[in-house]
Structures are given as C-alpha cells and as structure tokens.
Design a protein around this motif. Structure first.
Motif, PDB file in Angstrom:
ATOM      1  N   LYS A 125       0.813  -1.179  -0.055  1.00  0.00           N
ATOM      2  CA  LYS A 125      -0.045   0.002   0.071  1.00  0.00           C
ATOM      3  C   LYS A 125       0.946   1.105   0.215  1.00  0.00           C
ATOM      4  N   LYS A 126       1.990   1.193   0.773  1.00  0.00           N
ATOM      5  CA  LYS A 126       2.782   2.276   0.935  1.00  0.00           C
ATOM      6  C   LYS A 126       3.407   2.701  -0.645  1.00  0.00           C
ATOM      7  N   LEU A 127       3.740   1.452  -1.233  1.00  0.00           N
ATOM      8  CA  LEU A 127       4.701   1.479  -2.735  1.00  0.00           C
ATOM      9  C   LEU A 127       3.628   1.967  -3.615  1.00  0.00           C
ATOM     10  N   ALA A 128       2.075   1.649  -3.254  1.00  0.00           N
ATOM     11  CA  ALA A 128       0.942   2.025  -4.326  1.00  0.00           C
ATOM     12  C   ALA A 128       0.939   3.606  -4.183  1.00  0.00           C
ATOM     13  N   SER A 129       0.964   3.952  -2.850  1.00  0.00           N
ATOM     14  CA  SER A 129       0.973   5.582  -2.705  1.00  0.00           C
ATOM     15  C   SER A 129       2.009   6.225  -3.288  1.00  0.00           C
ATOM     16  N   ASN A 130       3.367   5.716  -3.009  1.00  0.00           N
ATOM     17  CA  ASN A 130       4.601   6.188  -3.781  1.00  0.00           C
ATOM     18  C   ASN A 130       4.362   6.453  -5.435  1.00  0.00           C
ATOM     19  N   THR A 131       4.076   5.150  -5.745  1.00  0.00           N
ATOM     20  CA  THR A 131       3.724   5.152  -7.392  1.00  0.00           C
ATOM     21  C   THR A 131       2.495   6.091  -7.900  1.00  0.00           C
ATOM     22  N   SER A 132       1.454   6.088  -7.063  1.00  0.00           N
ATOM     23  CA  SER A 132       0.732   7.262  -7.395  1.00  0.00           C
ATOM     24  C   SER A 132       1.169   8.612  -7.660  1.00  0.00           C
ATOM     25  N   GLU A 133       1.852   8.874  -6.589  1.00  0.00           N
ATOM     26  CA  GLU A 133       2.447  10.358  -6.341  1.00  0.00           C
ATOM     27  C   GLU A 133       3.612  10.577  -7.576  1.00  0.00           C
ATOM     28  N   LEU A 134       4.473   9.428  -7.660  1.00  0.00           N
ATOM     29  CA  LEU A 134       5.346   9.436  -8.895  1.00  0.00           C
ATOM     30  C   LEU A 134       4.609   9.801 -10.341  1.00  0.00           C
ATOM     31  N   LEU A 135       3.776   8.986 -10.535  1.00  0.00           N
ATOM     32  CA  LEU A 135       2.858   9.364 -11.781  1.00  0.00           C
ATOM     33  C   LEU A 135       1.904  10.526 -11.683  1.00  0.00           C
ATOM     34  N   ASN A 136       1.485  10.992 -10.775  1.00  0.00           N
ATOM     35  CA  ASN A 136       0.961  12.336 -10.615  1.00  0.00           C
ATOM     36  C   ASN A 136       2.285  13.342 -11.070  1.00  0.00           C
ATOM     37  N   THR A 137       3.061  13.066 -10.610  1.00  0.00           N
ATOM     38  CA  THR A 137       4.432  14.002 -10.767  1.00  0.00           C
ATOM     39  C   THR A 137       4.812  14.083 -12.277  1.00  0.00           C
ATOM     40  N   MET A 138       4.704  12.921 -12.765  1.00  0.00           N
ATOM     41  CA  MET A 138       5.260  12.804 -14.282  1.00  0.00           C
ATOM     42  C   MET A 138       4.166  13.421 -15.120  1.00  0.00           C
ATOM     43  N   GLN A 139       2.764  13.424 -14.750  1.00  0.00           N
ATOM     44  CA  GLN A 139       1.778  13.636 -15.613  1.00  0.00           C
ATOM     45  C   GLN A 139       1.873  15.256 -15.568  1.00  0.00           C
ATOM     46  N   GLU A 140       1.980  15.885 -14.359  1.00  0.00           N
ATOM     47  CA  GLU A 140       2.075  17.311 -14.238  1.00  0.00           C
ATOM     48  C   GLU A 140       3.286  17.805 -15.023  1.00  0.00           C
ATOM     49  N   ASN A 141       4.454  17.025 -15.201  1.00  0.00           N
ATOM     50  CA  ASN A 141       5.771  17.651 -15.809  1.00  0.00           C
ATOM     51  C   ASN A 141       5.318  17.472 -17.476  1.00  0.00           C
ATOM     52  N   ILE A 142       4.627  16.462 -17.832  1.00  0.00           N
ATOM     53  CA  ILE A 142       4.226  16.394 -19.438  1.00  0.00           C
ATOM     54  C   ILE A 142       3.388  17.483 -19.634  1.00  0.00           C
ATOM     55  N   ARG A 143       2.300  17.743 -18.775  1.00  0.00           N
ATOM     56  CA  ARG A 143       1.360  18.761 -18.950  1.00  0.00           C
ATOM     57  C   ARG A 143       2.290  20.259 -18.945  1.00  0.00           C
ATOM     58  N   ALA A 144       2.921  20.384 -18.114  1.00  0.00           N
ATOM     59  CA  ALA A 144       3.906  21.620 -18.162  1.00  0.00           C
ATOM     60  C   ALA A 144       4.734  22.032 -19.457  1.00  0.00           C
ATOM     61  N   ILE A 145       4.975  21.023 -19.912  1.00  0.00           N
ATOM     62  CA  ILE A 145       5.938  20.815 -21.362  1.00  0.00           C
ATOM     63  C   ILE A 145       4.754  21.133 -22.479  1.00  0.00           C
ATOM     64  N   ALA A 146       3.619  20.689 -22.432  1.00  0.00           N
ATOM     65  CA  ALA A 146       2.534  20.830 -23.290  1.00  0.00           C
ATOM     66  C   ALA A 146       2.166  22.364 -23.161  1.00  0.00           C
ATOM     67  N   ASP A 147       2.013  22.876 -21.912  1.00  0.00           N
ATOM     68  CA  ASP A 147       1.620  24.361 -21.871  1.00  0.00           C
ATOM     69  C   ASP A 147       2.782  25.281 -22.428  1.00  0.00           C
ATOM     70  N   ILE A 148       3.972  24.817 -22.123  1.00  0.00           N
ATOM     71  CA  ILE A 148       4.975  25.850 -22.762  1.00  0.00           C
ATOM     72  C   ILE A 148       4.954  25.738 -24.327  1.00  0.00           C
ATOM     73  N   SER A 149       4.941  24.490 -24.791  1.00  0.00           N
ATOM     74  CA  SER A 149       4.777  24.269 -26.140  1.00  0.00           C
ATOM     75  C   SER A 149       3.558  25.111 -26.909  1.00  0.00           C
ATOM     76  N   GLY A 150       2.263  24.931 -26.165  1.00  0.00           N
ATOM     77  CA  GLY A 150       1.131  25.765 -26.611  1.00  0.00           C
ATOM     78  C   GLY A 150       1.176  26.985 -26.470  1.00  0.00           C
ATOM     79  N   ARG A 151       1.817  27.818 -25.434  1.00  0.00           N
ATOM     80  CA  ARG A 151       2.058  29.047 -25.203  1.00  0.00           C
ATOM     81  C   ARG A 151       2.908  29.735 -26.119  1.00  0.00           C
ATOM     82  N   ASP A 152       4.090  29.097 -26.427  1.00  0.00           N
ATOM     83  CA  ASP A 152       5.129  29.652 -27.243  1.00  0.00           C
ATOM     84  C   ASP A 152       4.913  29.245 -28.793  1.00  0.00           C
ATOM     85  N   GLY A 153       4.105  28.412 -29.229  1.00  0.00           N
ATOM     86  CA  GLY A 153       3.780  27.948 -30.429  1.00  0.00           C
ATOM     87  C   GLY A 153       4.870  27.076 -30.801  1.00  0.00           C
TER      88      GLY A 153
END
Length: 523
Positions: free
Chosen positions: A55-83
């Motif tokens: 359960k602890k590792l599942a929680s850690n994995t969830s946090e890791l995936l959330n971080t990775m998705q946030e990072n990808i969204r951040a790159i997508a935002d930069i790409s969309g904003r800057d063209g």
C-alpha cells in the motif's frame, strides 16, 4: 515349601519410566505449542508487513505518476503558449526530466514527430507514429497513462501524454513521455530500492495482468493473470494472503491497487523464510531445557530409589521371616514414603513451572515488535479485542512519520531504524503506564488510551507532536508526525470501524499539510 517368584519390572523402573515419559511429553507439548504460535505469528507478521508495504508503494507510485503527468502537462503548456520550441529548449526540458522519462517527444495532430529527445531513440523528426496508443492520445485529447505496448523501435514502453492547445484552445497535438520497461527506468529505480535480505521482493502488473516491473528483467511483459493475487489486485482489491505463484513457489503476499493507472503492486516473501526462525526456536528450547532435563532425570531416579528401598527392605524381611522366626525387636524400622513422594512431586512441579514460564515468555515475545520494543500488530489486535469485549471506553491514536522515505533515502535504513526507536521512546514517555503504545507497521505507530475521551487523546497526540518538533532526532533534525484519532464507542463498536475512522483522520492530516492531529468526525 518356599516358592521362587520370577523377577519382573521393578517399582523403581516403573516410577522412573513414568517420570521420564511425563517430562518428555511436557517438553514435546511445550515445543509444539511454541512452534505453532510462532509460526502463526510469523505468517501474520509477514502478511501484515507486505500488505502495508504494498500500500505504501502504491501511494508512492501514485505520487510518482502524478508528478510525471504534471511535468508532461507543463511541457505541453510551454509548447502551446510559445507556439514552437527550439531543439535546444526541448533538449533542456528533457534533461530536467531524465529522472522520470527515458525519452520525450512532441507530435502534431497527424501524429507526425515535431521534436524528440534524446536523438538516439530510433525515431526522428518527421516520422509518423503508428502505434495504437499514439492514435489514442490524438483521439482522447487529454492526459493519460497508456498500457504497455511495442513501439516501432521494438521497445516495450509506457506512454504518458498530455494534449497541446494554442492560446485559442485549438488542439495542436500532444507531448509524450516514455518509460522503457525493459531498460533502466523510473519505476525500476524506485522499486529496486525496496529489497530485503529475507527474499522479499516487489513486482508490478498492469490491468491486463502483464508484468511491467519485476526484479528478473527477463520476465517484464509476461502475462501472469493466472496468479490469484494478480487477478484480485487488477480487479481493484487490496489485501494479503498465502499464494502459489505462476512458477509453483509459495509466498506470503501483500497487494495494493493503484487507482490512477489501474496498476497492481505486490510485495511477497518466500514461505520458507519462516523455517529458519522456527528451527532456531526449537534448538534454543532444546538447549535451554537439556540441563534441567538431565537434573530432573537424576532426581527422579534417586526419588524412585528412595520410594522403592523401604518396600524392598520389607519384602526381603518377609521372605526371610518365612524361613525362621524373627524377634519383634529385629523387625526393621520402615520409614514412611510420604516425604519422598512429596519431594518428587515438588521437583516435577518446579520443572513444569519453569517450562510454563518459558512458554509464557515466548508467547509474550511474539506480541512485541523486535525493533522498537513496543507492542506489535498482533498484540494491538489482542488488546483492542479485549477492551471491546469488556465494553471499556478508549481512544485510538494512529501516527505516521512524515516523509519517512526521505529519511531512509537520505540517511540510510540504519538511521531510519534509529528514528523509529526514537519515536517509540518518546511515545512511552508521553503516554501513561495504563496506555498501550504499539507499532502498527513500517513507520506507522499508535497509542491505545484506556478510559479516555477525544479531548484528552488529542492533547496527548499534540504533546507528542510538539515534543518531536522541538527535539533533534537521530538524523540531527527534528521529525514531524501526522496523527488521526477515533474513540470507542463514539466512532464504532468494532476494531475495523475504529481503525478505519482513525486512518481516515490520519489521511486528512496528511492531505492538509502533515504535522497535525485530526479527530475523526464520526461514524
């Protein structure tokens, strides 16, 4: 005429045999009972530990995936904003995310690659992506974690993607980050840190039952849905049980479902790991009991001789008296046997008391956590069951060390163990003698407070939390804790209800910034 009586079994031999048999049966019963109790305790402990750990590792994995998705969204935002993003900027973005992704790319709405890093992936700018998952990214137009699939490069990968939209909200394509499952990746880096010398290991399956992480790299990608635990965890269940894996080995497994990705995390220990401590227990009991056994056997032989001697003297005198008259003054003075019988009884009683004390001590030991000296999960369950059965009002405080994984990662598991012992000592100082301090599992602790309401329980939890915040731990820095409180009968009439309420309150403490105490709002 004198009759010759055939010599048979002597009284001394019979008494000695009875005593020896009683002692050996008592030893056998004691050892068998101790082994059975210890076996059950070891199985329960391993199941509990693996369930909490998964359960602890599942929680850690969830946090890791959330971080990775946030990072990808951040790159997508930069790409969309800057063209558009220059190749150098994109390489810089990849360097900032190398701990998470093996590669990242940008594809337009036609799935044509517009940027990729690193440049050694086998895919170049201008290539068109043909995988089903890239089509899904374009069709869904939202952030998602893909199922494992074979890319055109031949790699088994997982894609984490986020849509790119311009300033007007028009869809332009997607940013994708990849995890190479058959190579070193963020998942294997995180999970390979969690191995133990007892053979315990962790593996991860995705919702179709395919292995996406396993310590044996060659097994990644295999279908293991025939495993009972895998079927349960991919269906959304969490728990623990004894299981036979796909290779025919028996394990004590704990499993937890990670809802955001529908992955299942399983932590399991080989069943044979309990054989060594059981053998050690038997050997220790035999070595401890051997001197007492020898002493008691010698004593039994002596007592049997003392009992038989006067009877033998009387029998011999009677036999001789049949041949010739014997004056009354020559009749031997036969001592009463009552004293010798009491002596034998007392000796056996002492031996049995010693063995029962040993058994009681061993049963006590299986309820104590070896690392911290606190009551363990089994002892906690026993105390709570007793209080509930007796209708004793009490409060339950569940405690979790904040960011404990960082302590282990930064200072190592030796210092991590010292931190656990340090918290245990402070808990015992803050609690009263009537309270029961226990280790629930991992970095999770708790206190059972007899005849206590929520106000006093919160005050005790806050005093402990404030004391920890003001005191240097073995790391050289203070540690913080989060706490959740429930009470009987206010929050339930069963152990499951009370633990669930306290755990929910603890979860709220974690969610609201940690280093705080939360009282359950009620049933």
């Amino acid at each position: 005429m004198r009759h010759v009586i055939k010599k048979g079994i002597t009284l001394r031999f019979t008494i000695s045999l009875l005593v020896i048999t009683a002692i050996l049966l008592t030893m056998l019963t004691s050892i068998t009972s101790a082994v059975q109790v210890n076996r059950t305790s070891l199985i329960d402990n391993y199941l509990s530990k693996n369930e909490a750990y998964s359960k602890k590792l599942a929680s850690n994995t969830s946090e890791l995936l959330n971080t990775m998705q946030e990072n990808i969204r951040a790159i997508a935002d930069i790409s969309g904003r800057d063209g558009s993003i220059t190749p150098q900027m994109f390489d810089d973005l990849f360097q900032e995310n190398t701990q998470y992704f093996n590669s990242i790319l940008i594809a337009d709405h036609n799935r044509v690659v517009r940027a990729i890093s690193p440049h050694t992936t086998g895919v170049i700018v201008g290539d068109k992506l043909t995988s089903e998952q890239s089509m899904k990214a374009v069709t869904m137009k939202k952030t998602f974690v893909s199922e494992p699939y074979r890319a055109t490069t031949g790699r088994l990968i997982i894609l984490i993607s986020a849509p790119i939209t311009d300033k007007n909200g028009n869809y332009k394509g997607f940013v994708g980050g990849t995890i190479y499952l058959e190579e070193k990746n963020v998942l294997s880096t995180m999970l390979k840190e969690h191995f133990f010398g007892d053979g315990t290991y962790v593996y991860v399956v995705e919702e179709n039952g395919d292995l996406i992480f396993h310590p044996e790299q060659r097994r990644v990608g295999q279908q293991v849905l025939q495993n009972e635990v895998v079927r349960k965890v991919v269906s959304g269940e969490s728990g623990s049980q004894k299981v036979t894996n796909t290779l025919g080995r028996v394990f004590l497994a704990g499993y937890a479902h990670e809802p955001s990705s529908s992955w299942g995390i399983i932590s399991q220990t080989p069943y044979e790991v309990i054989d060594k401590p059981l053998r050690h227990l038997v050997n220790r009991m035999l070595l401890f009991s051997l001197p007492f056994l020898i002493l008691i056997l010698v004593l039994a032989w002596w007592v049997a001789s003392r009992i038989a001697k006067p009877l033998h003297t009387l029998a011999k005198f009677s036999d001789e008296a049949t041949l010739k008259p014997v004056p009354a003054e020559d009749i031997p003075d036969i001592d009463s046997s009552y004293y010798e019988v009491r002596l034998l009884s007392q000796s056996v009683k002492i031996a049995l008391q010693n063995m029962n004390q040993d058994l009681t001590h061993l049963r006590h030991e299986v309820n104590i956590d070896e690392l911290t000296g606190l009551v363990n999960r089994r002892g906690f369950d026993s105390v709570m069951a007793g209080w509930l059965k007796s209708n004793v009002p009490f409060a339950l405080i569940l405690i979790d060390i904040d960011h404990f994984k960082q302590v282990n990662d930064t200072y190592g598991h030796v210092i991590g163990d010292e931190v656990l012992r340090y918290l245990a000592r402070l808990m015992q100082l803050v609690a009263s003698e009537e309270d029961v301090c226990f280790r629930y599992g991992g970095e999770e602790f708790g206190i059972l407070i007899r005849h206590c309401g929520l106000v006093r329980a919160k005050d005790l939890a806050d005093r402990l939390r404030e004391q920890l915040a003001m005191t240097k731990s073995p790391t050289g820095q203070p540690i913080t804790i989060s706490a959740g409180i429930s009470a009987s009968p206010a929050h339930g009439h069963s152990a499951e209800q009370l633990v669930m309420r306290a755990d929910e309150a603890l979860y709220h403490s974690k969610e609201n910034g940690r280093d705080r105490t939360t009282v359950s709002r009620g049933a």
